[in-house]
Design a protein around this motif. Structure first.
Motif, PDB file in Angstrom:
ATOM      1  N   ARG A  58      -9.673   2.718   5.407  1.00 11.01           N
ATOM      2  CA  ARG A  58      -9.311   3.972   4.740  1.00 11.01           C
ATOM      3  C   ARG A  58      -8.095   3.823   3.840  1.00 11.01           C
ATOM      4  O   ARG A  58      -7.718   4.772   3.169  1.00 11.01           O
ATOM      5  CB  ARG A  58      -9.035   5.049   5.786  1.00 11.01           C
ATOM      6  CG  ARG A  58     -10.273   5.487   6.518  1.00 11.01           C
ATOM      7  CD  ARG A  58      -9.996   6.651   7.400  1.00 11.01           C
ATOM      8  NE  ARG A  58     -11.205   7.067   8.086  1.00 11.01           N
ATOM      9  CZ  ARG A  58     -11.255   8.003   8.989  1.00 11.01           C
ATOM     10  NH1 ARG A  58     -10.168   8.640   9.345  1.00 11.01           N
ATOM     11  NH2 ARG A  58     -12.393   8.321   9.565  1.00 11.01           N
ATOM     12  N   THR A  59      -7.461   2.689   3.844  1.00 12.01           N
ATOM     13  CA  THR A  59      -6.297   2.495   2.987  1.00 12.01           C
ATOM     14  C   THR A  59      -6.761   2.004   1.626  1.00 12.01           C
ATOM     15  O   THR A  59      -7.767   1.299   1.513  1.00 12.01           O
ATOM     16  CB  THR A  59      -5.334   1.466   3.602  1.00 12.01           C
ATOM     17  OG1 THR A  59      -6.020   0.234   3.779  1.00 12.01           O
ATOM     18  CG2 THR A  59      -4.788   1.954   4.917  1.00 12.01           C
ATOM     19  N   PRO A  60      -6.037   2.369   0.582  1.00 15.78           N
ATOM     20  CA  PRO A  60      -6.422   1.888  -0.741  1.00 15.78           C
ATOM     21  C   PRO A  60      -6.213   0.377  -0.838  1.00 15.78           C
ATOM     22  O   PRO A  60      -5.403  -0.203  -0.128  1.00 15.78           O
ATOM     23  CB  PRO A  60      -5.493   2.654  -1.682  1.00 15.78           C
ATOM     24  CG  PRO A  60      -4.358   3.101  -0.850  1.00 15.78           C
ATOM     25  CD  PRO A  60      -4.882   3.255   0.547  1.00 15.78           C
ATOM     26  N   GLY A  61      -6.933  -0.243  -1.718  1.00 10.85           N
ATOM     27  CA  GLY A  61      -6.871  -1.685  -1.839  1.00 10.85           C
ATOM     28  C   GLY A  61      -5.583  -2.190  -2.458  1.00 10.85           C
ATOM     29  O   GLY A  61      -5.160  -3.305  -2.204  1.00 10.85           O
ATOM     30  N   PHE A  62      -4.915  -1.375  -3.260  1.00 11.33           N
ATOM     31  CA  PHE A  62      -3.704  -1.817  -3.944  1.00 11.33           C
ATOM     32  C   PHE A  62      -2.551  -0.921  -3.564  1.00 11.33           C
ATOM     33  O   PHE A  62      -2.660   0.299  -3.518  1.00 11.33           O
ATOM     34  CB  PHE A  62      -3.907  -1.772  -5.458  1.00 11.33           C
ATOM     35  CG  PHE A  62      -2.660  -2.085  -6.228  1.00 11.33           C
ATOM     36  CD1 PHE A  62      -2.216  -3.394  -6.330  1.00 11.33           C
ATOM     37  CD2 PHE A  62      -1.918  -1.082  -6.808  1.00 11.33           C
ATOM     38  CE1 PHE A  62      -1.056  -3.686  -7.026  1.00 11.33           C
ATOM     39  CE2 PHE A  62      -0.755  -1.361  -7.500  1.00 11.33           C
ATOM     40  CZ  PHE A  62      -0.328  -2.676  -7.609  1.00 11.33           C
ATOM     41  N   ARG A  63      -1.422  -1.545  -3.266  1.00 10.62           N
ATOM     42  CA  ARG A  63      -0.188  -0.804  -3.028  1.00 10.62           C
ATOM     43  C   ARG A  63       0.846  -1.296  -4.029  1.00 10.62           C
ATOM     44  O   ARG A  63       0.975  -2.500  -4.254  1.00 10.62           O
ATOM     45  CB  ARG A  63       0.318  -1.038  -1.607  1.00 10.62           C
ATOM     46  CG  ARG A  63      -0.553  -0.412  -0.566  1.00 10.62           C
ATOM     47  CD  ARG A  63       0.105  -0.499   0.789  1.00 10.62           C
ATOM     48  NE  ARG A  63      -0.794   0.018   1.801  1.00 10.62           N
ATOM     49  CZ  ARG A  63      -0.911  -0.475   3.005  1.00 10.62           C
ATOM     50  NH1 ARG A  63      -0.189  -1.493   3.374  1.00 10.62           N
ATOM     51  NH2 ARG A  63      -1.753   0.056   3.857  1.00 10.62           N
ATOM     52  N   ALA A  64       1.573  -0.372  -4.557  1.00 10.44           N
ATOM     53  CA  ALA A  64       2.597  -0.732  -5.529  1.00 10.44           C
ATOM     54  C   ALA A  64       3.684  -1.560  -4.852  1.00 10.44           C
ATOM     55  O   ALA A  64       3.965  -1.394  -3.654  1.00 10.44           O
ATOM     56  CB  ALA A  64       3.205   0.531  -6.138  1.00 10.44           C
ATOM     57  N   PRO A  65       4.334  -2.473  -5.576  1.00  3.93           N
ATOM     58  CA  PRO A  65       5.365  -3.306  -4.968  1.00  3.93           C
ATOM     59  C   PRO A  65       6.559  -2.507  -4.447  1.00  3.93           C
ATOM     60  O   PRO A  65       7.242  -2.951  -3.530  1.00  3.93           O
ATOM     61  CB  PRO A  65       5.796  -4.233  -6.103  1.00  3.93           C
ATOM     62  CG  PRO A  65       4.900  -4.021  -7.240  1.00  3.93           C
ATOM     63  CD  PRO A  65       4.072  -2.823  -6.960  1.00  3.93           C
ATOM     64  N   HIS A  66       6.796  -1.338  -4.995  1.00  2.25           N
ATOM     65  CA  HIS A  66       7.921  -0.516  -4.532  1.00  2.25           C
ATOM     66  C   HIS A  66       7.491   0.515  -3.477  1.00  2.25           C
ATOM     67  O   HIS A  66       8.271   1.394  -3.126  1.00  2.25           O
ATOM     68  CB  HIS A  66       8.565   0.193  -5.736  1.00  2.25           C
ATOM     69  CG  HIS A  66       7.631   1.120  -6.446  1.00  2.25           C
ATOM     70  ND1 HIS A  66       6.713   0.670  -7.368  1.00  2.25           N
ATOM     71  CD2 HIS A  66       7.457   2.458  -6.349  1.00  2.25           C
ATOM     72  CE1 HIS A  66       6.018   1.702  -7.825  1.00  2.25           C
ATOM     73  NE2 HIS A  66       6.445   2.803  -7.214  1.00  2.25           N
ATOM     74  N   SER A  67       6.279   0.389  -2.953  1.00  3.38           N
ATOM     75  CA  SER A  67       5.765   1.358  -1.993  1.00  3.38           C
ATOM     76  C   SER A  67       6.471   1.218  -0.645  1.00  3.38           C
ATOM     77  O   SER A  67       6.821   0.129  -0.213  1.00  3.38           O
ATOM     78  CB  SER A  67       4.268   1.155  -1.808  1.00  3.38           C
ATOM     79  OG  SER A  67       3.784   1.988  -0.781  1.00  3.38           O
ATOM     80  N   TRP A  68       6.634   2.332   0.033  1.00  3.96           N
ATOM     81  CA  TRP A  68       7.264   2.323   1.353  1.00  3.96           C
ATOM     82  C   TRP A  68       6.287   1.840   2.422  1.00  3.96           C
ATOM     83  O   TRP A  68       6.673   1.596   3.562  1.00  3.96           O
ATOM     84  CB  TRP A  68       7.768   3.712   1.702  1.00  3.96           C
ATOM     85  CG  TRP A  68       6.696   4.765   1.724  1.00  3.96           C
ATOM     86  CD1 TRP A  68       6.295   5.503   0.662  1.00  3.96           C
ATOM     87  CD2 TRP A  68       5.874   5.150   2.817  1.00  3.96           C
ATOM     88  NE1 TRP A  68       5.275   6.341   1.014  1.00  3.96           N
ATOM     89  CE2 TRP A  68       4.997   6.152   2.341  1.00  3.96           C
ATOM     90  CE3 TRP A  68       5.776   4.776   4.136  1.00  3.96           C
ATOM     91  CZ2 TRP A  68       4.046   6.760   3.161  1.00  3.96           C
ATOM     92  CZ3 TRP A  68       4.841   5.383   4.944  1.00  3.96           C
ATOM     93  CH2 TRP A  68       3.989   6.366   4.450  1.00  3.96           C
ATOM     94  N   GLN A  69       4.997   1.727   2.122  1.00  3.24           N
ATOM     95  CA  GLN A  69       4.002   1.351   3.128  1.00  3.24           C
ATOM     96  C   GLN A  69       3.931  -0.139   3.361  1.00  3.24           C
ATOM     97  O   GLN A  69       3.214  -0.582   4.242  1.00  3.24           O
ATOM     98  CB  GLN A  69       2.631   1.883   2.715  1.00  3.24           C
ATOM     99  CG  GLN A  69       2.579   3.383   2.679  1.00  3.24           C
ATOM    100  CD  GLN A  69       1.239   3.885   2.205  1.00  3.24           C
ATOM    101  OE1 GLN A  69       0.389   3.104   1.792  1.00  3.24           O
ATOM    102  NE2 GLN A  69       1.047   5.191   2.244  1.00  3.24           N
ATOM    103  N   GLY A  70       4.637  -0.930   2.600  1.00  2.00           N
ATOM    104  CA  GLY A  70       4.770  -2.359   2.733  1.00  2.00           C
ATOM    105  C   GLY A  70       3.642  -3.118   3.150  1.00  2.00           C
ATOM    106  O   GLY A  70       3.273  -3.992   3.647  1.00  2.00           O
TER     107      GLY A  70
END
Length: 70
Positions: A58-70
């Protein structure tokens, strides 16, 4: 003649050697002692509003480098 209702162990099939009966009796005594020494406090069931685990599908495939979800 002994009454079978008074015995703790009964061999249903086969012939158990005295050493085998002694081993089963010792293991039974240990398990009964551990069960008797276990605390009988009330069990606490936590009911949370969220699961503490993530479903990765259910998580998106891409997370931004500055995301808090690490």
């Amino acid at each position: 003649m002994t009454n079978t209702a008074d015995t703790l162990l009964r061999v249903e099939k086969g012939n158990a050697a005295p050493e085998e009966l002694a081993a089963i009796t010792a293991i039974t005594a240990i398990l009964l002692a551990r069960a008797a020494s276990a605390p009988e406090g009330p069990t606490v069931h936590r009911i949370g509003s969220q699961a503490r685990w993530r479903r990765l599908e259910r998580t998106p495939g891409f997370r931004a480098p500055h995301s808090w979800q690490g």
